[in-house]
Design a protein around this motif. Structure first.
Motif, PDB file in Angstrom:
ATOM      1  N   LEU A 564       0.843  -1.196   0.000  1.00 14.49           N
ATOM      2  CA  LEU A 564       0.000   0.000   0.000  1.00 14.49           C
ATOM      3  C   LEU A 564       0.875   1.240   0.000  1.00 14.49           C
ATOM      4  O   LEU A 564       1.659   1.474   0.914  1.00 14.49           O
ATOM      5  CB  LEU A 564      -0.906   0.026   1.248  1.00 14.49           C
ATOM      6  N   ARG A 566       0.047   5.109  -0.057  1.00 15.85           N
ATOM      7  CA  ARG A 566      -1.080   6.046   0.028  1.00 15.85           C
ATOM      8  C   ARG A 566      -0.662   7.345  -0.662  1.00 15.85           C
ATOM      9  O   ARG A 566       0.043   8.152  -0.060  1.00 15.85           O
ATOM     10  CB  ARG A 566      -1.430   6.310   1.486  1.00 15.85           C
ATOM     11  N   ARG A 630      -2.132   3.110  -4.440  1.00 17.48           N
ATOM     12  CA  ARG A 630      -3.557   3.387  -4.313  1.00 17.48           C
ATOM     13  C   ARG A 630      -3.851   4.825  -4.735  1.00 17.48           C
ATOM     14  O   ARG A 630      -3.152   5.751  -4.330  1.00 17.48           O
ATOM     15  CB  ARG A 630      -3.983   3.208  -2.858  1.00 17.48           C
ATOM     16  N   ASP A 633      -7.737   8.831  -1.792  1.00 20.69           N
ATOM     17  CA  ASP A 633      -8.733   8.178  -0.928  1.00 20.69           C
ATOM     18  C   ASP A 633      -9.487   9.120   0.028  1.00 20.69           C
ATOM     19  O   ASP A 633     -10.696   9.016   0.150  1.00 20.69           O
ATOM     20  CB  ASP A 633      -8.033   7.071  -0.129  1.00 20.69           C
ATOM     21  N   ARG A 678     -15.568  10.124  -0.786  1.00 21.16           N
ATOM     22  CA  ARG A 678     -14.167   9.744  -0.630  1.00 21.16           C
ATOM     23  C   ARG A 678     -13.905   8.477  -1.429  1.00 21.16           C
ATOM     24  O   ARG A 678     -14.785   7.975  -2.116  1.00 21.16           O
ATOM     25  CB  ARG A 678     -13.831   9.530   0.858  1.00 21.16           C
ATOM     26  N   MET A 755      -9.296  -2.352  -3.545  1.00 19.61           N
ATOM     27  CA  MET A 755      -9.316  -2.669  -2.120  1.00 19.61           C
ATOM     28  C   MET A 755     -10.693  -3.217  -1.804  1.00 19.61           C
ATOM     29  O   MET A 755     -11.679  -2.854  -2.446  1.00 19.61           O
ATOM     30  CB  MET A 755      -9.058  -1.416  -1.290  1.00 19.61           C
ATOM     31  N   GLU A 757     -12.998  -2.919   1.161  1.00 26.43           N
ATOM     32  CA  GLU A 757     -13.093  -2.180   2.424  1.00 26.43           C
ATOM     33  C   GLU A 757     -14.533  -2.017   2.889  1.00 26.43           C
ATOM     34  O   GLU A 757     -14.786  -1.402   3.916  1.00 26.43           O
ATOM     35  CB  GLU A 757     -12.493  -0.778   2.255  1.00 26.43           C
ATOM     36  N   GLY A 778      -8.631  -3.699   2.906  1.00 28.47           N
ATOM     37  CA  GLY A 778      -8.358  -2.530   3.739  1.00 28.47           C
ATOM     38  C   GLY A 778      -9.138  -2.739   5.021  1.00 28.47           C
ATOM     39  O   GLY A 778     -10.278  -2.303   5.160  1.00 28.47           O
ATOM     40  N   THR A 779      -8.519  -3.438   5.931  1.00 26.00           N
ATOM     41  CA  THR A 779      -9.288  -3.888   7.109  1.00 26.00           C
ATOM     42  C   THR A 779      -9.524  -2.776   8.124  1.00 26.00           C
ATOM     43  O   THR A 779     -10.301  -2.957   9.046  1.00 26.00           O
ATOM     44  CB  THR A 779      -8.590  -5.080   7.780  1.00 26.00           C
ATOM     45  N   ASN A 780      -8.855  -1.634   7.965  1.00 25.67           N
ATOM     46  CA  ASN A 780      -9.192  -0.513   8.854  1.00 25.67           C
ATOM     47  C   ASN A 780     -10.613  -0.074   8.533  1.00 25.67           C
ATOM     48  O   ASN A 780     -11.475   0.032   9.410  1.00 25.67           O
ATOM     49  CB  ASN A 780      -8.245   0.668   8.638  1.00 25.67           C
ATOM     50  N   ASP A 781     -10.850   0.175   7.254  1.00 22.00           N
ATOM     51  CA  ASP A 781     -12.200   0.585   6.864  1.00 22.00           C
ATOM     52  C   ASP A 781     -13.181  -0.584   6.921  1.00 22.00           C
ATOM     53  O   ASP A 781     -14.336  -0.407   7.307  1.00 22.00           O
ATOM     54  CB  ASP A 781     -12.189   1.178   5.459  1.00 22.00           C
ATOM     55  N   ARG A 791     -13.502   4.352  13.268  1.00 20.74           N
ATOM     56  CA  ARG A 791     -12.109   4.083  13.627  1.00 20.74           C
ATOM     57  C   ARG A 791     -11.466   5.252  14.336  1.00 20.74           C
ATOM     58  O   ARG A 791     -10.462   5.109  15.035  1.00 20.74           O
ATOM     59  CB  ARG A 791     -11.308   3.681  12.378  1.00 20.74           C
ATOM     60  N   CYS A 846      -3.864  -4.826   3.614  1.00 19.10           N
ATOM     61  CA  CYS A 846      -2.993  -3.678   3.861  1.00 19.10           C
ATOM     62  C   CYS A 846      -3.484  -2.799   5.005  1.00 19.10           C
ATOM     63  O   CYS A 846      -2.938  -1.749   5.267  1.00 19.10           O
ATOM     64  CB  CYS A 846      -2.811  -2.864   2.586  1.00 19.10           C
ATOM     65  N   GLY A 847      -4.516  -3.243   5.725  1.00 22.54           N
ATOM     66  CA  GLY A 847      -4.927  -2.528   6.936  1.00 22.54           C
ATOM     67  C   GLY A 847      -3.883  -2.762   8.023  1.00 22.54           C
ATOM     68  O   GLY A 847      -2.985  -3.594   7.853  1.00 22.54           O
TER      69      GLY A 847
HETATM   70  C1  PEP Z   1      -7.766   0.451   5.297  1.00 17.38           C
HETATM   71  O1  PEP Z   1      -8.848   1.009   5.321  1.00 17.38           O
HETATM   72  O2  PEP Z   1      -7.528  -0.616   5.885  1.00 17.38           O
HETATM   73  C2  PEP Z   1      -6.646   1.050   4.548  1.00 17.38           C
HETATM   74  C3  PEP Z   1      -5.503   0.410   4.441  1.00 17.38           C
HETATM   75  O3  PEP Z   1      -6.835   2.306   4.072  1.00 17.38           O
HETATM   76  P1  PEP Z   1      -6.760   3.618   4.990  1.00 17.38           P
HETATM   77  O4  PEP Z   1      -6.249   3.213   6.314  1.00 17.38           O
HETATM   78  O5  PEP Z   1      -5.837   4.546   4.268  1.00 17.38           O
HETATM   79  O6  PEP Z   1      -8.190   4.055   4.976  1.00 17.38           O
END
Ligand code: PEP
Ligand code: MG
Length: 902
Positions: A564, A566, A630, A633, A678, A755, A757, A778-781, A791, A846-847
């Motif tokens: 990833l 960004r 990527r 975003d 976004r 991704m 997400e 994208g496991t954060n989202d 988050r 990639c989270g």
């Molecule tokens: C995610 O969402 O996991 C991710 C890698 O993207 P970002 O943290 O930049 O939203």
């Protein structure tokens, strides 16, 4: 149900592998008894009894009283002594011990069974009045604070006053009469506070102690420790009731703690502390500074030899470094505990590699022994070696014992509470204490480093800090700490609360002021072990990197590509030429404020050369490895100023009115930007952004290819939610890319992917994979959108969700460790469905979870091709990926064995 396990005279009901049931201490005592080591007799009340206790409103299982009575009778028979006897009484210790070591976090009561009658019996039997009354006052002191909850400080104060009155400095100088006097005071204080006499009945004492040990499982410090150490899933603590042996009967007695290898360096030497004429707690509490084990060798050569033999037996038996407690009573050695010892991160690597080379363990076992935290902490800083020695020696404030290596800089604070408050405000602190106690654990955790004026390498501060790999100096005896006045002095210098100090845990020096730190070179054993890990693992490990510097650093840590990049991070800062940052910012802001597509294109054209240069740097750093880039975003409002002064400044710079800027910013405002305009939605509505970014990527790639740098670009669209949406983006991407490639006549292959997400994207993965050549989770989202937890805001209430004494809904923070049950279910589905459409679909993550050990293991189980982690967590991912393979193998082996047995 069997709630009590006996051990003694070479036989034991339990064994060493019953840690979950008997706790580490109980299992160790049983095992040591079985293999013929000198262990005092006793019995262990199981963790299941503790579990019952808390599940039934603090009531014991019905049969427990009878079981304890039966085992007590057995102990009395074996030792030929009776609890509370007026002649030669049996005395016992009552100690906690759970399956995972929690040094000092739970309670212990020693010398139980003493009362006004039996103390006389003890005095007669040992022919030592002073010893008997010392033992008695210790018991009353411990019982009053631990079982009844009277304040420790009040009791200590009475002890200090008694010594002062008699003009004595050390406890060892106090005569029997002094202890008797203190006992009187303790008992009067007990009566005054509780309205009752101190309990004389030993059985009543015993049950008080058992209850207190159970209670300590849920005590504040134990709960905090489990939380920070991520210890979950245990039933509770066991209670060990063991015949007392005494290290304080004179100068041929003593007590100590030793390790089969050096826990700081990992070196194979016998390592430990010993206190002559003392009881066990004195060593651990760090009240007196002990002597090194080598001195025991000269003072008690026979005991030392015997201990050395025990060291060899236990290490071979447990196939790991052991941390042992022992007592010498009138020249006779007793082993009181053995457990797998905590070690510094560097030592963990050295021991694992050495033991594998010695063939004590296999390479797989060596790999399994390293924890993710060990790796993280290995890279902890040291004092910058480039700093001039003379400059350093000018700043020297004091010296102590180098308990845990690494260096730390922070502002001095003198209480754990204060450390927590300051750290909450974002301050870096060093916790300075005379000695630490388990109550301090919260403050110790948030501190950069820990400094104590007393104690040895096995004191509470040292043991706890070592487990965390946190820089710690103990036994800095020359420091005079005045906690009430919030200052300390040494060598005529004073450090007040809030003053900067620097600790060098490598050599034990304390410096005043803020000294520069540097990151260390990892030890040789690290390289060896990581090579072993790379051989075993099959999962790829990439990194999340946005700059050439990060990319190079990550390669050094073993990254096999970028998972990833960004790109928006490049809009704001020029990492290579910082003086150009403002120019970039202005270009992106102009683009955002533009009203027409033409104006946007003009602004984007200014940004193009910057982005192209960034990508060239990254491709160069990753020569021959894949790079996933990527496209933009975050929501656009993140790039424009919100306060009027800055808006005015911007308006002036780009030659439009303030009102125009303010209006556009207002237009961009969203009620819920995380779910707003976004991700790839930006490229759908502003295709010119996509065009500029793809152009920058492909032109950079071609430039590199022409110079013989191999580039494997993967262009990634974020936050996609539909196949049709992705198709538009893919078509746009290929149109720009293919045109440039065909014009350049350079051969360049690239991938277009997305991704995953959003839950919808995961659910519709089969369709999306018709377009996408790869998925990256994208496991954060995905966590945010699956759980409906922001988050950015969940930190406010998540701790309660994780705290085992509060709601305890999650085992771990789902933004750090993947929620494998929920989010994981979507991931599993998406991979299965995606690969149904496109069997060779490349899948990664990639989270933040890509750098979390447990999550990496899960990604391996899902059949991903790679994980991507921030540069410093790349080695964690490499190791976890190897551990996942080993785990899978051993599970298969057990399953095979089971089916054969059937
Ligand atoms: C995610 O969402 O996991 C991710 C890698 O993207 P970002 O943290 O930049 O939203
Ligand atoms: Mg995201």
């Amino acid at each position: 149900m069997k709630y009590v396990y006996f051990f003694g005279a070479g036989k034991a009901d339990g064994t060493g592998d019953m840690k979950d049931l008997l706790g580490g201490k109980g299992a160790g005592l049983a095992e040591m008894t079985r293999i013929g080591l000198p262990v005092p007799a006793g019995f262990t009340i199981t963790t299941e009894a503790c579990d019952y206790f808390f599940k039934h409103g603090r009531k014991y299982p019905k049969q427990l009283r009878a079981d304890v009575a039966k085992n007590l009778a057995r102990l009395e028979k074996l030792t030929r002594k009776k609890l509370g006897d007026a002649k030669d009484p049996l005395l016992v210790s009552v100690r906690s011990g759970s399956a995972r070591s929690m040094p000092g976090m739970m309670e212990t009561i020693l010398n139980l069974g003493l009362n006004d009658k039996s103390v006389e019996g003890l005095a007669k039997a040992t022919n030592n009045d002073r010893f008997a009354y010392d033992a008695y006052r210790r018991f009353v002191q411990m019982y009053s604070s631990v079982v009844i909850g009277l304040p420790k400080e009040e009791l200590e104060e009475r002890l200090r006053a008694m010594k002062k009155k008699r003009g004595l400095k050390d406890d060892t100088q106090v005569p029997a009469e002094g202890w008797r006097e203190l006992l009187g005071e303790y008992k009067a204080y007990f009566k005054q506070k509780t309205g009752k006499n101190f309990p004389e009945d030993p059985v009543e004492q015993l049950w008080g102690a058992i209850g207190a040990v159970f209670e300590s499982w849920m005590g504040e410090k134990a709960v905090t420790y489990r939380r920070v150490e991520k210890i979950t899933g245990l039933l509770g603590t066991a209670v060990n009731v063991v015949q007392m042996v005494f290290g304080n009967t004179g100068d041929n007695s003593g007590t100590g703690v030793c390790f089969t290898r050096d826990p700081s360096t990992g070196e194979k030497t016998f390592f430990g502390d010993f206190l002559l004429n003392a009881q066990g707690e004195d060593v651990v509490a760090g009240i007196r500074t002990p002597m090194h084990l080598s001195e025991l060798k000269t003072r008690m050569p026979k005991v030392y030899q015997q201990l050395e033999k025990v060291r060899q037996t236990l290490e071979k038996h447990y196939r790991d470094m052991q941390d042992m407690e022992f007592t010498v009573e009138s020249g006779k050695l007793y082993m009181l505990q053995t457990r797998t010892g905590k070690r510094s991160p560097g030592a963990a690597f050295r021991m694992a590699v050495d033991m594998a080379n010695e063939k004590l363990i296999s390479i797989e076992e060596a790999l399994e022994r390293i924890k993710p935290e060990d790796i993280e902490r290995l890279f902890y800083p040291v004092i910058d070696p480039k700093l001039a020695r003379a400059e350093l020696s000018n700043r020297k404030f004091a010296e102590g014992i180098n308990a845990v290596p690494g260096a730390a800089v922070g502002k001095a604070v003198f209480t754990a509470e204060e450390a927590e408050h300051w750290a909450e405000r974002g301050e870096k602190v060093i916790l300075v204490r005379r000695e630490t106690s388990p109550e301090d654990v919260g403050g110790m955790y948030v501190a950069q480093g820990i400094l104590t004026a007393t104690g040895g390498k096995t004191s509470h501060a040292a043991v706890v800090a070592r487990g965390w790999g946190k820089c710690c100096i103990v036994g800095a005896e020359k420091i005079d700490i005045d906690a009430a006045a919030k200052k300390m002095s040494s060598n005529g210098h004073v450090v007040r609360q809030g003053d900067w100090i620097t600790l060098d845990g490598g050599d034990g020096t304390v410096y005043s002021g803020e000294i520069e730190l540097a990151r260390p070179e990892p030890p040789e054993a690290y390289e060896t072990l990581m090579k072993w890990a790379d051989k075993v693992r099959t999962l790829g490990v990439r990194t999340n990197a946005d700059t050439p510097q990060d990319a190079r650093a990550a390669r050094g840590m073993g990254a096999e590509g970028i998972g990833l990049c960004r790109t928006e991070h490049m809009f704001f800062k020029d990492f290579e030429q910082p003086e150009k940052s403002a120019e970039r910012q202005q270009a992106i802001q102009e683009m955002i404020l533009a009203d027409t597509s033409e104006a946007r294109r003009t602004a984007l054209a200014k940004l193009l050369p910057f982005q192209r240069r960034d990508f060239i740097g990254i491709f160069e750093a990753m020569n021959g490895l894949p790079v996933t880039i990527r496209l933009i975003d975050p929501p656009l409002h993140e790039f424009v100023p919100h306060d009027p002064a800055k808006q005015a400044e911007l308006a002036k710079k780009i030659g439009i009115s303030v009102e125009q800027v303010a209006r556009r910013v207002e237009q961009l405002h969203e009620a819920n930007p995380m779910l707003g305009h976004r991700g790839c939605r930006l490229s759908i509505t502003y295709p010119e952004i996509l065009e500029m970014q793809v152009r920058a990527i492909i032109e950079a790639a071609i430039d590199c290819q022409k110079r013989g740098i191999k580039v494997l670009p993967e262009i990634m669209h974020p936050l996609t939610l539909d196949k049709k949406e992705l198709k538009i983006l893919e078509t746009g991407t290929r149109k720009v890319a293919d045109e440039i490639i065909s014009e350049s006549k350079v051969k360049l292959e690239y991938l277009v992917g997305t991704m995953i997400e959003l839950p919808r994207a995961a659910l519709m993965a089969a369709e999306i994979a018709e377009v996408a050549e790869f998925f990256s989770f994208g496991t954060n989202d995905l966590t945010q959108t699956t759980m409906g937890l922001s988050r950015d805001d969940a930190g406010r209430f998540l701790p309660e969700y994780v705290d085992e004494r509060k709601a305890a809904i999650f085992k771990a923070d789902p933004f750090q460790t993947l929620d494998t049950d929920g989010v994981g279910m979507l991931m599993r589905w998406a991979i299965e469905q995606g690969r149904k459409t496109r069997p060779k679909l490349k899948v990664g993550i990639c989270g933040e979870h890509g750098g979390d050990g447990d999550s990496v293991r899960f990604c391996y189980q899902l059949g991903m091709n790679y994980v991507s982690a921030s540069p410093f967590r790349v080695p964690i991912a490499r190791l976890a990926a190897a551990q996942a393979v080993i785990e899978e193998k051993s599970l298969k082996k057990t399953a095979k064995k089971r089916s054969k047995a059937k």
